[in-house]
Design a protein around this motif. Structure first.
Motif, PDB file in Angstrom:
ATOM      1  N   PRO A  88       6.294 -19.418   1.669  1.00 46.73           N
ATOM      2  CA  PRO A  88       6.560 -18.125   2.180  1.00 46.73           C
ATOM      3  C   PRO A  88       8.046 -18.144   2.531  1.00 46.73           C
ATOM      4  O   PRO A  88       8.796 -18.875   2.331  1.00 46.73           O
ATOM      5  N   SER A  89       8.497 -16.560   2.801  1.00 50.28           N
ATOM      6  CA  SER A  89       9.556 -16.383   3.042  1.00 50.28           C
ATOM      7  C   SER A  89       9.554 -15.358   4.283  1.00 50.28           C
ATOM      8  O   SER A  89       9.261 -14.375   3.945  1.00 50.28           O
ATOM      9  N   ALA A  90      10.132 -15.708   5.543  1.00 47.71           N
ATOM     10  CA  ALA A  90       9.755 -14.745   6.741  1.00 47.71           C
ATOM     11  C   ALA A  90      10.580 -13.384   6.274  1.00 47.71           C
ATOM     12  O   ALA A  90      10.107 -12.409   6.752  1.00 47.71           O
ATOM     13  N   THR A  91      11.834 -13.552   6.029  1.00 47.73           N
ATOM     14  CA  THR A  91      12.653 -12.329   5.603  1.00 47.73           C
ATOM     15  C   THR A  91      11.811 -11.415   4.638  1.00 47.73           C
ATOM     16  O   THR A  91      11.583 -10.051   4.959  1.00 47.73           O
ATOM     17  N   ARG A  92      11.458 -11.953   3.586  1.00 51.39           N
ATOM     18  CA  ARG A  92      10.679 -11.075   2.542  1.00 51.39           C
ATOM     19  C   ARG A  92       9.669 -10.628   2.850  1.00 51.39           C
ATOM     20  O   ARG A  92       8.992  -9.701   2.672  1.00 51.39           O
ATOM     21  N   ASP A  93       8.612 -11.626   3.489  1.00 47.07           N
ATOM     22  CA  ASP A  93       7.247 -11.465   4.124  1.00 47.07           C
ATOM     23  C   ASP A  93       7.164 -10.321   5.046  1.00 47.07           C
ATOM     24  O   ASP A  93       6.342  -9.119   4.930  1.00 47.07           O
ATOM     25  N   LEU A  94       8.068 -10.321   6.023  1.00 45.76           N
ATOM     26  CA  LEU A  94       8.133  -9.074   7.122  1.00 45.76           C
ATOM     27  C   LEU A  94       8.410  -7.757   6.493  1.00 45.76           C
ATOM     28  O   LEU A  94       8.082  -6.817   6.903  1.00 45.76           O
ATOM     29  N   ALA A  95       9.578  -7.998   5.657  1.00 47.30           N
ATOM     30  CA  ALA A  95      10.024  -6.832   4.920  1.00 47.30           C
ATOM     31  C   ALA A  95       8.876  -5.987   3.945  1.00 47.30           C
ATOM     32  O   ALA A  95       8.840  -4.750   4.314  1.00 47.30           O
ATOM     33  N   ASP A  96       8.261  -6.852   3.430  1.00 42.11           N
ATOM     34  CA  ASP A  96       7.108  -6.384   2.462  1.00 42.11           C
ATOM     35  C   ASP A  96       6.133  -5.529   3.291  1.00 42.11           C
ATOM     36  O   ASP A  96       5.515  -4.554   3.158  1.00 42.11           O
ATOM     37  N   VAL A  97       5.735  -6.304   4.423  1.00 43.81           N
ATOM     38  CA  VAL A  97       4.623  -5.636   5.472  1.00 43.81           C
ATOM     39  C   VAL A  97       5.123  -4.462   6.222  1.00 43.81           C
ATOM     40  O   VAL A  97       4.162  -3.541   6.346  1.00 43.81           O
ATOM     41  N   THR A  98       6.271  -4.654   6.710  1.00 42.43           N
ATOM     42  CA  THR A  98       6.972  -3.567   7.329  1.00 42.43           C
ATOM     43  C   THR A  98       6.893  -2.229   6.421  1.00 42.43           C
ATOM     44  O   THR A  98       6.681  -1.173   6.873  1.00 42.43           O
ATOM     45  N   ALA A  99       7.315  -2.336   5.272  1.00 51.03           N
ATOM     46  CA  ALA A  99       7.279  -1.335   4.274  1.00 51.03           C
ATOM     47  C   ALA A  99       5.891  -0.648   3.959  1.00 51.03           C
ATOM     48  O   ALA A  99       5.825   0.644   3.820  1.00 51.03           O
ATOM     49  N   LEU A 100       4.792  -1.403   4.187  1.00 47.89           N
ATOM     50  CA  LEU A 100       3.442  -0.838   3.923  1.00 47.89           C
ATOM     51  C   LEU A 100       3.021   0.017   5.299  1.00 47.89           C
ATOM     52  O   LEU A 100       1.979   0.571   5.217  1.00 47.89           O
ATOM     53  N   LEU A 101       3.382  -0.320   6.531  1.00 46.62           N
ATOM     54  CA  LEU A 101       2.965  -0.094   7.614  1.00 46.62           C
ATOM     55  C   LEU A 101       3.014   1.712   7.697  1.00 46.62           C
ATOM     56  O   LEU A 101       3.934   2.302   7.503  1.00 46.62           O
ATOM     57  N   PRO A 102       1.844   2.396   8.162  1.00 47.27           N
ATOM     58  CA  PRO A 102       1.851   3.732   8.245  1.00 47.27           C
ATOM     59  C   PRO A 102       2.730   4.274   9.437  1.00 47.27           C
ATOM     60  O   PRO A 102       2.737   3.282  10.324  1.00 47.27           O
ATOM     61  N   ASP A 103       3.404   5.283   9.437  1.00 43.96           N
ATOM     62  CA  ASP A 103       4.101   5.823  10.408  1.00 43.96           C
ATOM     63  C   ASP A 103       3.470   6.699  11.232  1.00 43.96           C
ATOM     64  O   ASP A 103       3.898   7.976  11.682  1.00 43.96           O
ATOM     65  N   ASP A 104       2.476   6.062  11.745  1.00 39.20           N
ATOM     66  CA  ASP A 104       1.702   6.887  12.862  1.00 39.20           C
ATOM     67  C   ASP A 104       0.837   5.799  13.745  1.00 39.20           C
ATOM     68  O   ASP A 104       1.121   4.771  13.595  1.00 39.20           O
ATOM     69  N   GLU A 105      -0.146   6.274  14.532  1.00 32.00           N
ATOM     70  CA  GLU A 105      -0.908   5.493  15.501  1.00 32.00           C
ATOM     71  C   GLU A 105      -1.865   4.564  14.830  1.00 32.00           C
ATOM     72  O   GLU A 105      -2.387   3.560  15.445  1.00 32.00           O
TER      73      GLU A 105
END
Length: 313
Positions: free
Chosen positions: A156-173
């Motif tokens: 695990p890498s908190a910085t990398r893992d959070l960045a990976d998932v943040t990039a995938l999140l849709p920009d809506d509800e």
């Protein structure tokens, strides 16, 4: 390569498991309880205990008013009983410092007993519908395969893992639903040992496109339970849960005769963790049920050896 949120959200709408903490009427506190219980514990074991728990203690203040011993009894066979103690402490903090309402801010949640980065974001996402990255083992595996083409996620890498998932999140509800769907995919389809690629809803997967290359890291050895300090601690706690009064040392000694040093070590660790108390006359009880208790003292019989460690149980 990325993950198309629309196809994952659509799949989740009809494929998700019917878990009780996903009911629309479930409160933020009850979701938080489920997150405590689900740590390192299968859903099938958690569901019946969670249902009993929230029926008995539906709010933080109700949980806070319970005794530590009652909480440990209600926790039953979920394992890692220090989680129960921390959940009780968390309930007290929410009841006394936050008006009996679970905070909706990740940074505030992180200040509460027993709540780490994953739990704080899970509560913000699933209870308060916030667009925040929620990363567990299942999510890391899905991202490693679908996005990076790797068989496993590695360390695990908190910085990398959070960045990976943040990039995938849709920009809506739909972001909170997408987060739940990503976890569900890893738990039920993109599993660690037998992934069901034939029914995967993702039209694009880097690992599948690369021909499912093997992992480059050695598989983690499966964790054993039999014969561990965790098992001994569990047996000692079983005796105390079943008794309404402190018990003599001999009642505990008989639960583990194969290695008396291990038994002594396990009992010492329960005292240090605050899960068990020793009375002035040398008997033992669950936290809060010792009559006239003093500070924790080693449970080892007078033999010159000291207690060792504080294993998780």
């Amino acid at each position: 390569m990325s993950i198309k949120s629309a196809e994952l959200v659509d799949w989740y709408s009809h494929a998700r498991r019917d878990l009780p903490w996903r009911d629309p009427d479930v409160t933020a506190w009850q979701i938080l309880v489920s997150e405590f219980m689900l740590q390192q514990t299968p859903v099938a074991r958690v569901a019946p205990i969670w249902l009993d728990w929230v029926a008995r203690w539906p709010t933080p203040s109700a949980t806070a008013a319970a005794s530590a011993a009652d909480v440990l009894r209600a926790w039953g066979k979920l394992g890692y009983p220090r989680r129960a103690k921390r959940l009780h402490e968390c309930a007290i903090a929410i009841a006394t410092e936050h008006g009996d309402q679970v905070p909706d801010d990740v940074e505030v949640l992180l200040t509460l007993p027993g709540i780490g980065a994953y739990t704080a974001r899970a509560v913000a996402c699933f209870a308060y519908r916030q667009s925040v990255p929620v990363v567990d083992t299942n999510v890391r595996r899905v991202v490693a395969r679908a996005v990076h083409g790797l068989a496993d996620a590695g360390n695990p890498s908190a910085t990398r893992d959070l960045a990976d998932v943040t990039a995938l999140l849709p920009d809506d509800e739909t972001a909170p639903v997408f987060s739940a769907a990503l976890m569900e995919l890893g738990a039920t389809v993109c599993t660690a040992r037998s992934p069901k690629c034939g029914i995967c809803p993702l039209s694009a997967c880097a690992w599948r496109a690369a021909g499912h290359p093997a992992a480059t890291t050695a598989p983690r050895p499966s964790q054993k339970y039999a014969g561990t300090d965790r098992q001994v601690r569990g047996r000692l706690l079983d005796v105390l849960r079943a008794s309404s009064a402190p018990v003599v040392r001999e009642r505990l000694d008989v639960v583990w005769l194969t290695d008396t040093a291990q038994r002594d070590r396990a009992l010492d660790s329960l005292l240090v963790d605050g899960l068990v108390e020793q009375t002035a006359d040398g008997r033992f009880a669950l936290a809060g049920e010792g009559d006239d208790t003093g500070p924790p003292t080693p449970a080892t019989k007078p033999s010159g050896r000291s207690g060792g460690g504080s294993p998780t149980a």
